[in-house]
Design a protein around this motif. Sequence first.
Motif, PDB file in Angstrom:
ATOM      1  N   ARG A   1      12.151  -6.109  -2.756  1.00  0.00           N
ATOM      2  CA  ARG A   1      12.330  -7.414  -1.209  1.00  0.00           C
ATOM      3  C   ARG A   1      13.950  -7.836  -1.365  1.00  0.00           C
TER       4      ARG A   1
ATOM      5  N   SER B   1      10.828  -1.677  11.977  1.00  0.00           N
ATOM      6  CA  SER B   1      12.324  -1.956  11.751  1.00  0.00           C
ATOM      7  C   SER B   1      13.257  -1.672  12.344  1.00  0.00           C
TER       8      SER B   1
ATOM      9  N   LEU C   1       9.098  -6.811   6.235  1.00  0.00           N
ATOM     10  CA  LEU C   1       8.392  -5.181   6.817  1.00  0.00           C
ATOM     11  C   LEU C   1       7.946  -4.811   5.709  1.00  0.00           C
ATOM     12  N   PHE C   2       8.383  -4.588   4.945  1.00  0.00           N
ATOM     13  CA  PHE C   2       8.826  -3.744   3.143  1.00  0.00           C
ATOM     14  C   PHE C   2       7.309  -5.058   2.033  1.00  0.00           C
ATOM     15  N   ALA C   3       7.026  -3.773   1.627  1.00  0.00           N
ATOM     16  CA  ALA C   3       6.394  -4.483   0.584  1.00  0.00           C
ATOM     17  C   ALA C   3       7.039  -5.154  -0.532  1.00  0.00           C
ATOM     18  N   GLU C   4       6.267  -5.317  -1.316  1.00  0.00           N
ATOM     19  CA  GLU C   4       7.453  -6.282  -2.707  1.00  0.00           C
ATOM     20  C   GLU C   4       7.852  -5.366  -3.340  1.00  0.00           C
TER      21      GLU C   4
ATOM     22  N   ALA D   1       5.775   1.172  11.961  1.00  0.00           N
ATOM     23  CA  ALA D   1       6.356   0.179  11.151  1.00  0.00           C
ATOM     24  C   ALA D   1       7.638   1.014  11.124  1.00  0.00           C
TER      25      ALA D   1
ATOM     26  N   LYS E   1       2.595  -1.856   5.620  1.00  0.00           N
ATOM     27  CA  LYS E   1       3.829  -1.932   4.830  1.00  0.00           C
ATOM     28  C   LYS E   1       5.207  -1.259   4.352  1.00  0.00           C
TER      29      LYS E   1
ATOM     30  N   VAL F   1       4.192   3.899   4.549  1.00  0.00           N
ATOM     31  CA  VAL F   1       3.485   2.702   4.535  1.00  0.00           C
ATOM     32  C   VAL F   1       2.252   2.385   3.642  1.00  0.00           C
TER      33      VAL F   1
END
Length: 138
Positions: free
Chosen positions: A56, A15, A30-33, A11, A117, A112
């Motif tokens: 996000r 990024s 690439l990011f979690a919510e 990850a 994520k 992550v």
Amino acid sequence: MTTTDHPARVAGLASQAAVIARDKQAWVALFAEDGIVEDPIGPSGFDPEGKGHRGRGAVAAFWDKAIAKTDSIEFLFGDSFACGKEIAFTGTIRSKLGGHQIDADGVFTYKVDDAGKIVALRAFWEVDRAMATAKPIS
């Protein structure tokens, strides 16, 4: 798991690649919510309250404030250390903007979730130290 396929390393490298490619959509994806960016950690011109950019939408807004304004960004990392669901990269982020180059030395971490994520990107660097490196690009 080998050191190259550690989920946080994967990850973090993705990024960095998205930033180098100037691909905002790929970077935000690439990011979690509820992922957070703290770059740098604490109050700064990018984050006056020092609470980070969570979610996000806020991560995308951080891109617009910090990354999009640069002409280019390089990741000059000498080493990394993966533990648990996190990785810490050490080295320098070199930004070029407005005919100048600025080097931010520090420690840059990515955490992550189980899906790989990014839930936290945290950057330990000092604004005053980085600004002291500013020099014209020849």
